[in-house]
Design a protein around this motif. Structure first.
Motif, mmCIF file in Angstrom:
data_model
loop_
_atom_site.group_PDB
_atom_site.id
_atom_site.type_symbol
_atom_site.label_atom_id
_atom_site.label_comp_id
_atom_site.label_asym_id
_atom_site.label_seq_id
_atom_site.Cartn_x
_atom_site.Cartn_y
_atom_site.Cartn_z
ATOM 1 N N ILE A 227 0.864 -1.178 0.000
ATOM 2 C CA ILE A 227 0.000 0.000 0.000
ATOM 3 C C ILE A 227 0.900 1.227 0.000
ATOM 4 C CG2 ILE A 227 -1.770 1.243 1.307
ATOM 5 C CD1 ILE A 227 -2.215 -1.773 2.518
ATOM 6 N N THR A 228 0.729 2.085 -0.987
ATOM 7 C CA THR A 228 1.650 3.204 -1.183
ATOM 8 C C THR A 228 0.893 4.527 -1.227
ATOM 9 O OG1 THR A 228 3.097 1.737 -2.480
ATOM 10 C CG2 THR A 228 3.489 4.115 -2.639
ATOM 11 N N ASP A 229 1.210 5.407 -0.264
ATOM 12 C CA ASP A 229 0.658 6.765 -0.218
ATOM 13 C C ASP A 229 -0.850 6.763 -0.442
ATOM 14 O OD1 ASP A 229 0.826 9.508 0.159
ATOM 15 O OD2 ASP A 229 1.168 9.935 -1.961
ATOM 16 N N LEU A 230 -1.546 5.919 0.297
ATOM 17 C CA LEU A 230 -2.990 5.751 0.106
ATOM 18 C C LEU A 230 -3.770 6.899 0.743
ATOM 19 C CD1 LEU A 230 -5.218 3.847 -0.969
ATOM 20 C CD2 LEU A 230 -5.270 2.808 1.314
ATOM 21 N N HIS A 231 -4.644 7.504 -0.045
ATOM 22 C CA HIS A 231 -5.554 8.558 0.424
ATOM 23 C C HIS A 231 -6.977 8.142 0.089
ATOM 24 C CE1 HIS A 231 -2.486 11.852 1.060
ATOM 25 N NE2 HIS A 231 -1.799 10.990 0.312
ATOM 26 N N VAL A 232 -7.874 8.276 1.056
ATOM 27 C CA VAL A 232 -9.292 8.025 0.827
ATOM 28 C C VAL A 232 -10.063 9.199 1.428
ATOM 29 C CG1 VAL A 232 -11.217 6.427 1.048
ATOM 30 C CG2 VAL A 232 -8.875 5.543 1.067
ATOM 31 N N HIS A 233 -10.619 10.042 0.565
ATOM 32 C CA HIS A 233 -11.352 11.229 0.999
ATOM 33 C C HIS A 233 -12.811 11.112 0.565
ATOM 34 C CE1 HIS A 233 -7.315 13.652 0.722
ATOM 35 N NE2 HIS A 233 -7.310 12.735 1.672
ATOM 36 N N PHE A 234 -13.714 11.526 1.441
ATOM 37 C CA PHE A 234 -15.142 11.460 1.144
ATOM 38 C C PHE A 234 -15.722 12.870 1.103
ATOM 39 C CE2 PHE A 234 -14.257 7.444 3.400
ATOM 40 C CZ PHE A 234 -14.651 6.543 2.415
ATOM 41 N N PRO A 235 -16.388 13.239 0.017
ATOM 42 C CA PRO A 235 -17.026 14.558 -0.030
ATOM 43 C C PRO A 235 -18.262 14.599 0.867
ATOM 44 C CG PRO A 235 -17.538 13.308 -2.012
ATOM 45 C CD PRO A 235 -16.560 12.480 -1.226
ATOM 46 N N ILE A 236 -18.398 15.640 1.633
ATOM 47 C CA ILE A 236 -19.573 15.822 2.489
ATOM 48 C C ILE A 236 -20.054 17.261 2.346
ATOM 49 C CG2 ILE A 236 -18.883 14.052 4.156
ATOM 50 C CD1 ILE A 236 -17.955 16.285 6.001
ATOM 51 N N ARG A 237 -21.312 17.482 2.707
ATOM 52 C CA ARG A 237 -21.873 18.830 2.668
ATOM 53 C C ARG A 237 -22.028 19.381 4.076
ATOM 54 N NH1 ARG A 237 -23.833 21.282 -1.650
ATOM 55 N NH2 ARG A 237 -24.067 20.132 -3.612
ATOM 56 N N HIS A 238 -21.651 20.629 4.243
ATOM 57 C CA HIS A 238 -21.862 21.333 5.506
ATOM 58 C C HIS A 238 -22.571 22.635 5.171
ATOM 59 C CE1 HIS A 238 -21.189 22.392 9.684
ATOM 60 N NE2 HIS A 238 -20.761 23.580 9.289
ATOM 61 N N GLY A 239 -23.913 22.585 5.257
ATOM 62 C CA GLY A 239 -24.679 23.724 4.763
ATOM 63 C C GLY A 239 -24.523 23.808 3.259
ATOM 64 N N ARG A 240 -24.063 24.936 2.780
ATOM 65 C CA ARG A 240 -23.837 25.102 1.337
ATOM 66 C C ARG A 240 -22.413 24.754 0.920
ATOM 67 N NH1 ARG A 240 -26.922 30.752 -0.304
ATOM 68 N NH2 ARG A 240 -29.043 30.089 0.309
ATOM 69 N N ARG A 241 -21.582 24.474 1.898
ATOM 70 C CA ARG A 241 -20.184 24.186 1.583
ATOM 71 C C ARG A 241 -19.979 22.698 1.313
ATOM 72 N NH1 ARG A 241 -16.288 26.100 6.041
ATOM 73 N NH2 ARG A 241 -17.901 25.205 7.398
ATOM 74 N N ARG A 242 -19.063 22.401 0.398
ATOM 75 C CA ARG A 242 -18.651 21.034 0.125
ATOM 76 C C ARG A 242 -17.265 20.830 0.739
ATOM 77 N NH1 ARG A 242 -21.294 18.194 -3.798
ATOM 78 N NH2 ARG A 242 -19.392 17.028 -4.280
ATOM 79 N N GLU B 198 -13.387 3.307 -2.926
ATOM 80 C CA GLU B 198 -12.410 3.715 -3.934
ATOM 81 C C GLU B 198 -11.347 4.626 -3.327
ATOM 82 O OE1 GLU B 198 -12.107 2.676 -7.143
ATOM 83 O OE2 GLU B 198 -13.652 1.238 -6.534
ATOM 84 N N ALA B 199 -10.105 4.388 -3.706
ATOM 85 C CA ALA B 199 -9.006 5.248 -3.274
ATOM 86 C C ALA B 199 -9.070 6.583 -4.010
ATOM 87 C CB ALA B 199 -7.672 4.567 -3.545
ATOM 88 N N THR B 200 -8.806 7.658 -3.286
ATOM 89 C CA THR B 200 -8.720 8.977 -3.920
ATOM 90 C C THR B 200 -7.410 9.106 -4.676
ATOM 91 O OG1 THR B 200 -10.070 9.920 -2.143
ATOM 92 C CG2 THR B 200 -8.785 11.464 -3.482
ATOM 93 N N SER B 201 -6.340 8.600 -4.072
ATOM 94 C CA SER B 201 -5.032 8.554 -4.726
ATOM 95 C C SER B 201 -4.180 7.513 -4.024
ATOM 96 C CB SER B 201 -4.345 9.926 -4.699
ATOM 97 O OG SER B 201 -4.092 10.330 -3.361
#
Length: 341
Positions: free
Chosen positions: A13-28, A69-72
């Motif tokens: 596993i190399t430099d694994l990033h997993v990011h999930f988009p979420i909403r906070h009010g109108r902000r992503r 899914e991995a982000t990167s």
């Protein structure tokens, strides 16, 4: 426990990033569940991934299994990069990496029989076997997991939690994977059943040579069960090494805090490290050490600027031990203690 293996890498596993988009009010915003993990698991090796709830352990397991899914970054099994495989190519690889889930009551369909569940994986991954050969292989896998033939025709709702987890293990190992990902496999079981499941996992390693990623929040268990321990905090590994070495000589302040609250064999409780505050919000970008705000060493040293501006990288403490802390070897009073013995 055996000494750590020096076999060939099974999972890289190399430099694994997993990011999930979420909403906070109108902000992503982005929740950084896994944020730059490097980890190698070798043949016949058990590596324990340890940390508090919410640190990213299960997300990492699901990403390795391609359930998220991995982000990167990249995930290689047996030298094959599976990070972006799909369709038939991914299905062809799935025999090599199998998973045991935490809750055997939720992960196994209640009306399926033990034999059918184990045979299903064989039908998918062992096309060379006819129906009778699959049946015999499934019965052999159940027997190897300590379940008599009388259990084979019983449905999941008729079995105890320990029996269900043995069925789950039999289903995973029947196809003879190279990597087994075990996500808190004993946390839902009674204490009396846990030792049997752990012995079974060790037996599978010895008989089949399976490498295992063992995910747990129990550092004491990880220290005696695993060859190596990797401590995860907010999506990054902060300490890694031979299990006994990490327990006996924790180098990172976070690991020291986890060790301090481990139960002692004599039942007494020792002075514990007190961590101030709560972990930062995973949507917050942190420029320095993500543990700094809670770190007793950071406060004891007068809040050095380096901790807030420069992310610490894993560096060697000894041959089999690495830590991500700028001041891990500073000889000062590093913890605030409370006498509760």
């Amino acid at each position: 426990m055996t000494e750590p293996t020096t076999g060939k890498p099974v999972a890289e596993i190399t430099d694994l990033h997993v990011h999930f988009p979420i909403r906070h009010g109108r902000r992503r915003l982005l929740a950084r569940a896994v944020d730059g993990v490097d980890l190698t698991i070798n043949e016949r090796e058990i590596v324990a991934l340890v940390g508090e709830s919410g640190c990213g352990k299960t997300t990492m397991a699901r990403t390795i299994m391609r359930l998220a899914e991995a982000t990167s970054g990249s995930i290689a099994i047996g030298g094959v990069d599976i990070t972006h495989l799909g369709g038939r190519k991914l299905r062809a690889m799935r025999r090599d990496f199998q998973m045991i889930f935490q809750d055997p009551f939720e992960s196994l369909p209640a009306n399926s029989t033990a034999l059918d569940l184990v045979a299903e994986g064989l039908a998918i991954h062992r096309r060379d076997l006819d129906s009778e050969a699959r049946r015999q292989a499934a019965l052999a896998a159940l027997a190897a997991c300590g379940l008599p033939q009388s259990v084979a025709g019983r449905r999941m709702f008729e079995l105890s939690g320990g029996q269900r987890q043995r069925v789950a293990i039999a289903s995973a190992v029947a196809v003879e994977p190279r990597l087994l990902v075990a996500d808190e496999p004993v946390s839902m079981l009674d204490v009396s059943l846990r030792a049997g499941i752990l012995r079974l996992l060790l037996d599978m390693r010895e008989r089949l040579g399976i490498a295992t990623l063992f995910i747990t929040h129990d550092l004491a268990l990880a220290g005696v069960f695993a060859d190596r321990v990797a401590v995860l905090y907010l999506g990054r590994i902060v300490e890694q090494g031979v299990g006994a070495e990490v327990i006996a000589n924790p180098a990172h302040p976070y690991t020291r805090a986890l060790v301090d609250v481990m139960p002692r064999p004599d039942g007494r409780r020792t002075a514990r490290t007190l961590l101030a505050g709560e972990p930062p919000n995973p949507t917050t970008a942190i420029s320095g050490c993500r543990f700094a705000a809670r770190c007793p060493l950071f406060h004891a040293l007068g809040s050095p600027e380096r901790c807030t501006t420069e992310p610490p990288e894993l560096r060697s403490v000894s041959t089999e031990h690495a830590v991500a802390c700028h001041f891990w070897d500073t000889r000062v009073l590093t913890t605030t203690k409370e006498n509760i013995a």
